[in-house]
Design an enzyme around this catalytic site. Structure first.
Site, short mmCIF file in Angstrom:
data_model
loop_
_atom_site.label_atom_id
_atom_site.label_comp_id
_atom_site.label_asym_id
_atom_site.label_seq_id
_atom_site.Cartn_x
_atom_site.Cartn_y
_atom_site.Cartn_z
N GLU B 60 0.84 -1.03 0.30
CA GLU B 60 0.33 -0.08 0.35
C GLU B 60 1.01 1.48 0.11
O GLU B 60 0.13 2.17 -0.29
CB GLU B 60 -1.41 0.41 0.85
N HIS B 129 -9.90 -5.22 10.67
CA HIS B 129 -10.62 -5.20 10.20
C HIS B 129 -11.48 -4.38 9.65
O HIS B 129 -12.68 -4.63 9.15
CB HIS B 129 -11.01 -6.69 8.91
C1 LIG Z 1 -1.98 -4.71 3.60
C2 LIG Z 1 -3.19 -5.57 3.71
N1 LIG Z 1 -3.10 -5.70 2.05
C3 LIG Z 1 -3.48 -6.96 1.29
C4 LIG Z 1 -4.52 -7.76 2.11
C5 LIG Z 1 -6.00 -8.60 1.54
N2 LIG Z 1 -4.88 -9.60 1.45
C6 LIG Z 1 -5.63 -10.74 2.31
S1 LIG Z 1 -4.75 -11.93 2.30
C7 LIG Z 1 -3.65 -11.70 0.53
C8 LIG Z 1 -3.04 -12.06 0.18
C9 LIG Z 1 -1.75 -12.61 1.22
O1 LIG Z 1 -0.94 -13.44 0.16
P1 LIG Z 1 -0.14 -14.09 0.55
O2 LIG Z 1 1.46 -14.20 1.27
O3 LIG Z 1 1.16 -15.85 -0.41
O4 LIG Z 1 -0.27 -15.27 1.96
P2 LIG Z 1 -0.99 -16.17 0.93
O5 LIG Z 1 -2.72 -15.34 1.37
O6 LIG Z 1 -0.99 -16.83 0.18
O7 LIG Z 1 -1.00 -16.84 2.41
C10 LIG Z 1 -4.26 -10.01 0.58
C11 LIG Z 1 -4.20 -9.66 -0.05
C12 LIG Z 1 -4.09 -8.13 3.81
N3 LIG Z 1 -4.94 -8.58 4.54
N4 LIG Z 1 -3.54 -6.38 3.70
#
Ligand SMILES: Cc1ncc(C[n+]2csc(CCOP(=O)(O)OP(=O)(O)O)c2C)c(N)n1
Ligand SMILES: [Mg+2]
Lengths: 365, 327
Positions: B60, B129
């Site tokens: 972000e 959230h």
């Molecule tokens: C700072 C932030 N941006 C966006 C999100 C929404 N979000 C939740 S999980 C996710 C994907 C994260 O991917 P990864 O780090 O690969 O973990 P995985 O879900 O694959 O375990 C996103 C974009 C968030 N929770 N926090």
């Protein structure tokens, strides 16, 4: 109540021997841990799988609110690394945290009740799926902001070193999180502090190929993710995260190294998220059914089952018994969660301040 | 007039402006191929291509900062915060750069950009959230802050936001993306700084913005049965703020109740109450009442969450109190 942790909890003395160098070299005839232990892991992984499936079902029935992120496909990873957990270590992860809690010793009942928003939940119904904490068993959360917990893990590791506890931190994060500034800032500090032995932190990058709908390739032009640690002077290696035996062997070496040196070390575990990103996520436009089917062929639970069968360590009847047992544990957890009371309304105002009794504030002015 | 959802109204406004002005681009997480977490940008990548609908990594601070640079360089970026909860990671960029660079460059640059996404709670997302950030962002000079509740205003205010030469914090009613309403076709701009009288009444003025406006309309209905005629005002715009509409209403009703999901301390309702007592003290027949979120991080359990947010019962009670009806 019963946990899913290893029954024969290992003591320093009876740590099972590790043979081979992991991966390809390990044939069924030379399993690196004794078969009882492996069977125990099989039981734990299967229990986690069934737990996640039950949570998914409950979510679709509307019994679980908010977000629900499942660990399906990644079980071998946490199982292998948390096998190396010793009292005093601190484990920190993101929101895909059910397996970590269960493996560390939170009861399936407490975790499921938390998902159901019940007062008997692991954090009294106040955090939900994304915020599992079980500090007495080493779980320091449970965070919902991608990348946001990484600096906390590095700080926890500094504290371990400063207090000379001998403990280390296992810091789990995703392939999506590595692109977040918080990772880079924290990794830099870890490298720096580690030069003086002040950062016993094992970074465990769970590369499950996607951050929600964005593949690794679509998120970075430099897709060798673990090489990013080079920027911060942190040594690293990759591991096949689908094969428990390989994970165990790698975890053994990596954890020992961090414990001995007080320096950070990093693992890029190659895995695959078989479940959708979240339980509410039906549209999977970013990947094909074929790709998921292909990944399922290396389902970590099946891989382990095959190994055990080929080694003659177990027969179908024993496997069926383990499945029945795991199912009973999960059914019991769901029943418990279902029958548990909601948190008392007074809980709304507790835990806001550590020194308790500030006058509560009416929402009506 | 065509009927569309709040989500479609936003999408229409953005697509219309992208059609009209090539400098308008979108950036955000999973806004393209994935379709947008809340499907607000669904289909736009097919229409405008990946150079104008930019899927970003989860960073972000990084992509908000890059978008500020784009705006300074003459583009009109629209940044999607998947939810406003994640904007804390970009706060440094938003406040230290977007809000101030015009001032400390002596007026040499401007930042015409929109940062938009869902805001507020109500769907059990628990502490990290769930936030209502009107008061927070409304605090900073240099930003404009708006919070529309109807599909009509979602479109009209988005059009205004995109054309505004300043950074606009566009707080969408996350729980209402699916609600439908009449939305005029083509170009119509709802100006900032003008509140909307959502219902006329004579006995008490109820003031809110975002999804609480809908609650106020329901409460007003209930109170009608008790012989209380409530006027409902939708602020729509937090900064700039329409003092005139509120003061005029209070001069008529002599009573006011301000409702918000956010915490009471240092909040929008506090500001509204202060404005009323400053400008219409002699008109008041009762102290201005505020109904706010409980002073706790948002809890997860459904019952706790409901207890943490203003309820219709609390609002009606507050109204009866300022009316001095037996409470
Ligand atoms: C700072 C932030 N941006 C966006 C999100 C929404 N979000 C939740 S999980 C996710 C994907 C994260 O991917 P990864 O780090 O690969 O973990 P995985 O879900 O694959 O375990 C996103 C974009 C968030 N929770 N926090
Ligand atoms: Mg991932």
């Amino acid at each position: 109540m019963a946990t899913i942790r290893s029954r024969s909890k290992k003591s320093e003395a009876d740590v099972p021997p590790v043979a081979g160098s992991g991966g390809n070299g390990v044939g069924p005839e030379e399993l690196p841990v004794d078969t009882d232990t492996l069977l125990d892991y099989y039981r734990q992984m299967l229990t986690i799988r069934l737990f996640e499936e039950a949570a998914q079902t409950a979510f679709r029935k509307g019994k679980i609110g908010g977000y629900l992120h499942l660990y399906i496909g990644q079980e071998a990873l946490a199982t292998g690394f948390l096998h190396e957990y010793q009292t005093g270590d601190r484990i920190i992860t993101a929101y895909r945290d059910h397996a970590h809690a269960l493996l560390l010793g939170a009861t399936p009942r407490a975790v499921m009740a938390e998902l159901f928003g019940k007062g008997t939940g692991l954090v009294k119904g106040k955090g939900g799926s994304m915020h599992l904490f079980d500090v007495q068993n080493g779980l320091w959360g449970g965070y919902g902001i991608v990348g946001g917990h990484i600096p906390l893990g590095v700080g926890l590791a500094y504290a371990e070193a400063y207090q000379k506890t001998g403990g280390i931190v296992q810091l789990y994060f995703g392939d999506g999180a590595i692109h977040n500034g918080a990772f880079h800032e924290a990794a830099n500090l870890a490298g720096l502090w580690g030069r003086d032995g002040m950062c016993p932190c094992l970074f465990i990058l769970e590369n499950n190929k996607y951050g929600m709908g964005t593949s690794v390739e679509r998120a970075t032009a430099m897709t060798d993710l673990s090489a990013k640690f080079d920027s911060y002077g942190i040594e690293h290696e990759d591991v096949d995260g689908m094969d428990l035996v390989t994970v165990l062997e790698t975890a053994r070496r990596a954890v020992a190294r961090v414990r001995e040196t007080g320096k950070p070390y990093a693992i890029e575990a190659i895995t695959y998220r078989i479940s959708p990103h979240g339980a509410a996520d039906f549209l999977e436009r970013y990947r094909s059914k074929e790709e998921v089917a292909e990944a399922r062929k290396r389902d970590p639970i099946n891989l382990l089952e095959q190994r055990l069968l080929e080694a003659g360590a177990v027969d179908e009847q024993q496997l069926a018994e383990i499945r029945r047992e795991a199912r009973a544990v999960v059914d019991d957890a769901v029943k418990f969660a279902e029958e548990s009371p909601e948190p008392p309304i007074d809980e709304l105002y507790t835990d806001v301040y550590a020194d308790s009794a500030y006058a509560t504030d009416s929402p009506v002015g | 007039m065509p009927v569309m959802t709040y989500r479609e109204a936003l999408r229409t406004a953005m697509a219309d402006e992208m059609e009209r002005d090539e400098s308008v681009v979108l950036l955000g997480e999973d806004i393209g191929i994935y379709g947008g977490t809340h499907l607000v940008t669904d289909g736009l990548i097919d229409r405008f291509g990946p150079k104008r609908v930019i899927d970003t990594p989860i960073a972000e601070g990084g992509f908000t900062g890059a978008a500020i640079g784009m705006a300074m360089g003459g583009m009109r970026p629209i940044v999607e915060m998947m939810t406003w909860n994640f904007s804390f990671q970009a706060v440094d960029q938003i406040i230290q750069n977007a809000a101030k660079v015009r001032y400390f460059s002596g007026g040499q640059v401007s930042v015409p950009m929109v940062i938009r996404g869902p805001n507020g709670g109500g769907v059990q997302l628990s502490a990290q959230h769930t936030h209502s950030l009107e008061g927070f962002y409304g605090h900073f000079p240099g930003l404009k802050v708006v919070s529309p509740v109807t599909p009509h205003d979602a479109k009209g205010m988005m059009l205004s936001a995109i054309r505004d030469p300043n950074p606009v914090i566009f707080l969408e009613a996350g729980a209402l993306y699916g609600t439908k309403g009449e939305v005029p076709e083509g170009e119509f701009l709802v100006p900032f700084g003008e509140a909307r009288v959502a219902r006329e009444g004579t006995d008490v003025t109820l003031i809110a913005y975002g999804r609480q406006v809908n609650m106020l309309l329901r409460v007003a209905q209930t109170l009608e049965g008790e012989g209380i005629s409530a006027e409902v005002i939708d602020l729509r715009s937090i900064r700039p703020f329409d003092e005139k509409t509120i003061i005029e209403s209070v001069r008529k009703t002599h009573r006011a109740v301000v409702v918000q999901e956010q915490w009471r301390w240092f909040s929008v309702a506090s500001e509204v109450a202060a404005i009323i007592q400053e400008q219409a003290f002699d008109e008041l027949d009762a102290p201005v009442a505020r109904v706010s979120g409980a002073e706790v991080p948002a809890p997860y359990a459904r019952n706790l969450e409901q207890a943490a947010f203003p309820s219709e019962i609390q609002i009606a009670t507050a109204v009866r109190r300022v009316m001095y009806r037996g409470v």
